[in-house]
Design an enzyme around this catalytic site. Sequence first.
Site, PDB file in Angstrom:
ATOM      1  N   CYS A 103     -58.113  56.938 -81.156  1.00  0.00           N
ATOM      2  CA  CYS A 103     -57.419  57.413 -79.957  1.00  0.00           C
ATOM      3  C   CYS A 103     -56.320  58.411 -80.294  1.00  0.00           C
ATOM      4  CB  CYS A 103     -56.852  56.232 -79.183  1.00  0.00           C
ATOM      5  SG  CYS A 103     -55.921  55.073 -80.189  1.00  0.00           S
ATOM      6  N   SER A 146     -60.968  52.237 -73.577  1.00  0.00           N
ATOM      7  CA  SER A 146     -60.911  53.424 -72.740  1.00  0.00           C
ATOM      8  C   SER A 146     -60.045  53.189 -71.510  1.00  0.00           C
ATOM      9  CB  SER A 146     -62.318  53.822 -72.297  1.00  0.00           C
ATOM     10  OG  SER A 146     -62.832  52.888 -71.365  1.00  0.00           O
ATOM     11  N   GLU A 185     -53.580  49.478 -74.479  1.00  0.00           N
ATOM     12  CA  GLU A 185     -53.551  50.683 -75.321  1.00  0.00           C
ATOM     13  C   GLU A 185     -54.867  51.395 -75.071  1.00  0.00           C
ATOM     14  OE1 GLU A 185     -54.440  53.311 -77.612  1.00  0.00           O
ATOM     15  OE2 GLU A 185     -54.812  51.785 -79.140  1.00  0.00           O
TER      16      GLU A 185
END
Length: 500
Positions: A294, A241, A260
């Site tokens: 994601c 996150s 990332e």
Amino acid sequence: MLEDLLKAADASDVVDAPPFISGTWGGEGPPLERTGPYLRRTVSRATTSTTAEIDTALQQAGRYAEQVASLAPAARAQILETASRTASAHRDRLARLLALELGKPLKDSRTEIDRVASTFAVCAAEARRIDGENLPVAGWNTGIGNTALTYRAPAGVALAITPFNAPANLLAHKLGASFAAGNTTLVKSPPQAPAASAAVVAVLLESGMPHQAVQLLHGGGEVGAALCAGDEVSVISFTGSAATGAAVARAAGAKRLALELGGNAATIVCEDADAESAAALCARNGYSNSGQSCISVQRVYVHRSRFDTFLDAFTAAVDALVVGDPLDEDTDVGSMVDEDAAERVVRWSKEAAGLGARVIRGGTRDGATAAPTIIADPPAHASVVVHEVFGALVAVIPFDDFDTVLDACNASRYGLQAGLFTYDITRILTAWRRLQVGGLIVNGSSNYRLDHVPFGGVKDSGFGREAPRWLIDDYTVVKTLMLRGLSVWGEHRELPKENT
């Protein structure tokens, strides 16, 4: 160790996943139990790494770095190629372990293990490509008479912190590329998938990776923070996150980072697209792994002239999805990582309805299993539009103008990937230029990735690119050799004059 892990998963027993430190499996810390989100019982048990074990792992990593760097690229490549074959040989058993620990359907779990095998093979190929340059120093007057060479040297000690949603393949990326680059790697597993992480490490060790190349530690954020702060660590690769990524950066200090982070992916369906085909693809990709990706399809902007057609086809495709036991071969949608995650889908659905949106399907849960949820026409300030849901929910939103919808996509704080369904080359190039994302998928949804293609985002989606070739850039440093007074280039500033 690999056989022990898989044998326990085969029997649906609790899988014991010890840490691996200083070449030995085992730890002294308190137990960390993982409750399977579908089974609602303990499915794996790890050992939380103690402060002393963290210190030992860091110190050993500092000692191991030079040893691992001395291993020739060809030797690293051969080990990674063997690991690719090992992962393929145990595909079904590894997939079962993922399904037990995470509630991920066997269909998705097998795909992940296939990607692990592919990722190791790509890492092997990239290990063989690591090189350097003979710099054109004689192109400038100050460099005449000299030679300058470079090569990419291992960074030393890498730290890989992986998420729960694709714990096997993302660890394969980070650990595989780090080893290909010649580093020793500290791995901090996600608390939700300690056994899957241990299995990937065991695959590599069984395939010939020297124990000096990897150490595995389990625990929560406190373990990750302690590792990030270690002076021995040279580079950190983190996937997770945005909030945790910021914490990693604070703990790391002046270290190299590849982050990332989150996403709130948008897909645009233009009026010239095949709306029915786009709907079927978005339905498949929007709920795979219960939307816990994601780049999962979260916002679908559909031209108003095609909105009803798309929504009808999308709803029909979602109705055809099989929801249930992740160990059932027919299941398309299993459970989410835990009940709190599933409750977020329910809560945000109720909020959207209160703001005037239509809840076409879902908005409910059974334990950690969230029903595939469709939200039609939510306002721009609804949570399902603004924030990352990371769950089994897709919002479908009409648009009228292409420039305006690009602005709507860019309004997000995230910028990982986007999808675009159109055959108009002008729109494709315009979107590629204007969309604030790391990647654009044309005639596909946002949820598409090839493991040998650079992957990463902008804004709060992080920085750096995750794929073996690009990760190796992060995992290595450029070292320069300057040979003064020795030149492979021409040495004269001008030619001597000849008598005529």
